[in-house]
Scaffold this motif. Structure first.
Motif, PDB file in Angstrom:
ATOM      1  N   ASP A  45      -3.861 -38.641   9.391  1.00 50.26           N
ATOM      2  CA  ASP A  45      -3.678 -39.217  10.529  1.00 50.26           C
ATOM      3  C   ASP A  45      -4.711 -38.975  11.498  1.00 50.26           C
ATOM      4  OD1 ASP A  45      -3.423 -36.526  10.850  1.00 50.26           O
ATOM      5  OD2 ASP A  45      -1.570 -36.650  11.750  1.00 50.26           O
ATOM      6  N   LYS A  96      -8.474 -33.265   0.321  1.00 51.61           N
ATOM      7  CA  LYS A  96      -9.035 -33.971   1.551  1.00 51.61           C
ATOM      8  C   LYS A  96     -10.261 -34.503   0.954  1.00 51.61           C
ATOM      9  CE  LYS A  96     -10.719 -33.392   6.355  1.00 51.61           C
ATOM     10  NZ  LYS A  96     -10.589 -32.818   7.525  1.00 51.61           N
ATOM     11  N   GLU A 144     -15.022 -29.841  10.091  1.00 50.67           N
ATOM     12  CA  GLU A 144     -15.944 -30.731   9.509  1.00 50.67           C
ATOM     13  C   GLU A 144     -17.402 -30.824  10.484  1.00 50.67           C
ATOM     14  OE1 GLU A 144     -14.847 -34.884   8.779  1.00 50.67           O
ATOM     15  OE2 GLU A 144     -13.274 -34.335   9.953  1.00 50.67           O
TER      16      GLU A 144
END
Ligand SMILES: Nc1ncnc2c1ncn2[C@@H]1O[C@H](COP(=O)(O)OP(=O)(O)O)[C@@H](O)[C@H]1O
Ligand SMILES: CSC[C@H]1O[C@H](OP(=O)(O)O)[C@H](O)[C@@H]1O
Length: 406
Positions: A36, A57, A248
């Motif tokens: 999301d 992921k 990230e």
């Protein structure tokens, strides 16, 4: 599995099957794509019979929120898994365990934290987390101190800086936080009701000077390894546990950017109260809880960081020079205040917003929350270099709440 391509749910299952420490061979596995966020695919893979599960992921070669017209490096998956591993060593128990990183598929396989809630949702639902300040101050103090020149060998640090060069993700921040909100940029997005506020941002020279200084520091100051996007959507929480995810955007930058991100997102929730509370008393109480959490985060962070410095400092003159520690901590607080303000402003007029405010259905209540968030954010940016204590930040939030009328 062959060269890079976005996975489907069945392929995600086949990859997860290889994690034999998690799943029994031959188990019936179930896969759901649950991403999301703005950027990546996230698969939840479970064995309902055994109750075991993990998260897979995968980075997409573009920014999901915009589409294929915005290409984005897959190297961010390497940065994310490496940052999680570093943070896991420095702040044990405060980030998910990484089981595997696959560079070819830009994939990180990690611990499933579905027994927690995303903190942004928890705050919207008026949850209280008495251990959060304790946990997040430990995460911040440990990860920032031990990756800085104060707490690690300075030659090794320079090599680490190289591993975490993250130009494309930094560019997103440089544009979306430190440039676009202050000009009529195509990426901006705001409700027409607050156009006057947006245009005021584009024309406020005093504000632009402070944003330019904060941007310069973000561009140039390799102070410590940052999480780089530490908002409440990047924190999983439950009463007895806090887990930081999604680093990230990690790179070596100014420490105050991470601390400011946490505080900004608590203040965005502060601005959004009212709609989320049953009455005025509930609103006041929840706001007090948020303010107390902010105060506690800074006080605990300051104490823990100083204590790590006393016990583990590696830089001789910075430990002995009279007044240096106080000077350093004060600059850190000032950066925290400036970055908190910048992170609030971007969430109201920039590309990516926050549910705390966007999900307020009543237009008048939403407009009030937006104006209040902007008022706090702008004031924090303008006052950052004059800040001497966390009480100064708290005073900005409280007096804006008293003066921006619903
Ligand atoms: N370790 C995890 N355990 C459980 N759910 C997760 C985990 N990591 C991510 N998620 C889910 O996926 C969503 C998006 O993850 P996130 O890392 O924030 O992606 P993005 O980088 O696209 O923002 C989170 O809001 C959460 O619902
Ligand atoms: C085009 S990316 C916009 C925005 O999204 C990121 O957040 P997240 O990965 O948690 O969804 C980051 O805050 C970026 O600034």
């Amino acid at each position: 599995m062959s060269a890079y391509h976005p996975l489907n749910e069945q392929e995600a299952i086949e990859i997860a099957r290889g994690l034999e420490s998690i799943f029994t061979p031959g188990a019936h596995l179930v896969s759901r794509e649950i991403g999301d966020g703005n950027l990546n695919l996230v698969f939840h893979i479970s064995d309902p019979k055994e109750g075991s599960s993990l998260i897979l992921k995968q980075a997409l070669p573009y920014a999901k929120v915009v589409g294929e017209s915005w290409p984005l490096t897959l190297d961010r998956a390497r940065i994310e898994s490496e940052a999680l591993i570093q943070q896991g060593k420095l702040a044990p128990g405060l980030v998910p365990t990484v089981y595997k990183y696959d560079p070819e598929l830009a994939l990180t396989i990690m611990q499933d934290l579905s027994d927690h809630v995303i903190m942004r949702r928890g705050l919207i639902e008026s949850g209280r987390y008495p251990l959060f300040a304790e946990h997040i101050s430990t995460f911040l103090a440990n990860t920032l101190f031990f990756t800085s020149d104060l707490g690690m060998n300075q030659q090794s640090k320079k090599l680490r800086v190289r591993e975490f060069i993250n130009p494309e993700l930094c560019k997103i921040t440089e544009d979306l936080i430190f440039d676009h909100p202050y000009t009529d940029a195509d990426t901006n997005s705001f409700d027409e009701a607050i156009r006057d506020e947006a245009e005021a941002l584009w024309n406020d020279g005093e504000l632009h000077l402070e944003v330019a200084l904060l941007r310069e520091k973000f561009l140039t100051q390799a102070q410590a390894l940052l999480h780089g996007d530490l908002h409440t959507g990047s924190i999983f929480i439950k009463p007895d546990s806090t887990q930081v995810i999604d680093p990230e955007f990690a790179y070596y930058g100014p420490m105050g950017f991470d601390i400011g991100a946490v505080i900004a997102n608590l203040l965005l929730n502060f601005a959004a109260r009212g709609h989320w509370d049953s009455d005025e008393t509930a609103r006041q109480e929840y706001r007090s809880y948020l303010i107390e959490t902010i105060r506690e985060i800074w006080i605990k962070f300051d104490a823990k960081f100083r204590s790590l410095w006393e016990k583990n400092g590696v830089d001789r003159i910075s430990m002995t020079a009279p007044g240096y520690k106080d000077n350093y901590m004060n600059r850190l607080l000032q950066d925290t205040v400036g970055y908190a303000g910048s992170k609030m402003v971007r969430r109201i007029v920039g590309l990516a917003h926050v549910a705390d405010i966007d999900q307020i259905p009543d237009p008048a209540a939403r407009e009030h929350a937006q104006r209040l968030a902007l008022s706090i954010g702008k004031e924090l940016i303008k006052r950052n270099r004059k800040t001497a204590a966390i009480e100064d930040l708290i005073e900005v939030a409280q007096s804006a709440a008293a003066s921006v009328k619903a």
